[in-house]
Design an enzyme around this catalytic site. Structure first.
Site, mmCIF file in Angstrom:
data_model
loop_
_atom_site.group_PDB
_atom_site.id
_atom_site.type_symbol
_atom_site.label_atom_id
_atom_site.label_comp_id
_atom_site.label_asym_id
_atom_site.label_seq_id
_atom_site.Cartn_x
_atom_site.Cartn_y
_atom_site.Cartn_z
ATOM 1 C CD1 TRP A 120 2.583 40.214 55.259
ATOM 2 C CD2 TRP A 120 1.656 41.645 56.709
ATOM 3 N NE1 TRP A 120 1.665 39.525 56.020
ATOM 4 C CE2 TRP A 120 1.091 40.369 56.904
ATOM 5 C CE3 TRP A 120 1.224 42.707 57.504
ATOM 6 C CZ2 TRP A 120 0.103 40.129 57.869
ATOM 7 C CZ3 TRP A 120 0.244 42.470 58.461
ATOM 8 C CH2 TRP A 120 -0.304 41.205 58.625
ATOM 9 C CE LYS A 151 3.588 35.930 60.059
ATOM 10 N NZ LYS A 151 3.583 37.374 59.895
ATOM 11 C CG ASP A 164 8.438 42.879 57.277
ATOM 12 O OD1 ASP A 164 8.826 41.988 58.064
ATOM 13 O OD2 ASP A 164 7.228 43.080 57.012
#
Ligand SMILES: *Cc1c(COP(=O)(O)O)cnc(C)c1O
Length: 362
Positions: free
Chosen positions: A107, A198, A174
């Site tokens: 990511w 999540k 993030d």
């Protein structure tokens, strides 16, 4: 509505993933009739009083639970955290400016790719040399960059910053896979963003928590749909927000607040992590895949030393009602994601299966 109707599955999925059962029941009821209105939550205008209250409540719960400074703004947008990768350089990198990134996995790498398209991007730290199995430490962040971006928890490889880097440049993070799992000092960040799926709610919404004073300084003309300042000034209602995802997020945050907030959930997450990691370390048939000091409390990863035995182990955990512990397709092995809503009881079931397997095959 009865809470005993759900099948007992121990859900270790990496995302979308487990949500509190009571949240699912409330959300299911509101899908048909939102608080006695006779309308489904997804059938009413986002400009209606009831939905405006949902949005206001969701935004204020984010700030309250994380202890964000009063002037910070919260917006919920579509597009996933992946759109966030693009919004970050567009909204924070000056025209002709530069940005610094830490590369700790898939990511983080995707965020870097988006920044490279916008302007000068320096990777100041990376753990790629050891397949992202650790968190780089003690690196220097240039003082003349417009921002420094990192990923707090590496969902795929299973590492997590235990202490955050310090930077004189504005920090952007993030936090998709560990938001609300532990306290953070929000004032240290110009922007924290996270996909809902999540630790907050269903896929479809991404939360942006930001200091509005750090916005609008790039000199770049932005489309209003890509402009965080625009979304913040319109209270996240510039266009139709992902109403159901925002609603379920609100319910999850209410659940977390009732439970005692992020300080309490951090304790519970630590207990779950310590139980699973101590089992991995104790049983010689298994092996952890990351540096011990950087182990993620959210996404523990491990492998079987003799991979030929994987089908035997797989049959055992499936029989015990465990779901979702196969590792990411790019890594293999196992990943037992343990987000906020996963009860300790589920970890105990997994640990029992691991012990039983080790006894028979050790
Ligand atoms: C899952 C994940 C993403 C991707 O989110 P999308 O909503 O699929 O775009 C980004 N960052 C992290 C840390 C993630 O875990």
């Amino acid at each position: 509505m009865s809470t005993s109707t759900k099948l007992k599955i121990h859900n270790f999925s990496a995302g979308p993933c487990i949500l509190p059962e009571e949240v699912l029941h409330k959300a299911a009821g509101s899908m048909i009739d939102f608080e006695g209105s006779g309308l489904s939550i997804i059938e009413m205008s986002h400009r209606s009083k009831p939905f405006e209250a949902v949005m206001a409540n969701a935004r204020s719960l984010v700030k309250e639970l994380l202890g964000a400074p009063e002037h910070y703004e919260v917006v919920f947008l579509g597009g996933g955290a992946s759109l966030g990768f693009h919004l970050v350089p567009m909204n924070y990198m000056r025209n002709g400016g530069k940005a610094a990134y830490a590369n700790t996995g898939e990511w983080a790498g995707r965020a870097i790719k988006e920044s490279v398209l916008v302007g000068e991007t320096t990777v100041v730290a990376t753990s790629e040399d050891k397949n992202f199995s650790y968190i780089p430490k003690g690196f220097d962040i240039p003082t003349d960059v417009d921002y420094f971006h990192f990923t707090s928890n590496n969902t795929i490889f299973g590492t997590q910053y235990k202490a955050f880097p310090r930077s004189s440049a504005p920090m952007i993070c993030d936090m998709s896979s560990d938001i609300f799992s532990r306290p953070v000092n929000v004032a240290d960040f110009a922007l924290i963003y996270a996909g809902a799926q999540k630790n907050m709610g269903p896929a479809g919404a991404t939360m942006y928590l930001m200091d509005p004073e750090k916005l609008g300084k790039t000199g770049r003309k932005l489309s209003p749909i890509l402009n965080l300042q625009n979304h913040a000034s319109k209270d996240s209602m510039y266009n139709t927000p992902p109403v159901y995802a925002v609603y379920v997020t609100m319910l999850t945050l209410e659940w977390l607040k009732r439970l005692g907030g992020v300080a309490e959930i951090e304790k519970r997450n630590a207990e779950k992590a310590s139980l699973l990691y101590s089992t991995i370390d104790k049983l010689p048939v298994f092996q952890g895949t990351t540096a011990v000091e950087d182990r993620s409390a959210m996404n523990p990863t491990f492998v079987m030393k003799d991979t030929a035995l994987e089908p035997v182990f797989d049959a055992l955990w499936k029989e015990a009602g465990i779901s979702g512990i196969r590792g990411h397709r790019s890594v293999g092995g196992y990943r037992a994601s343990m987000y906020n809503a996963l009860p300790l009881e589920s970890v105990k079931v997994l640990v029992d299966v691991m012990e039983e397997f080790a006894k028979k095959n050790g």
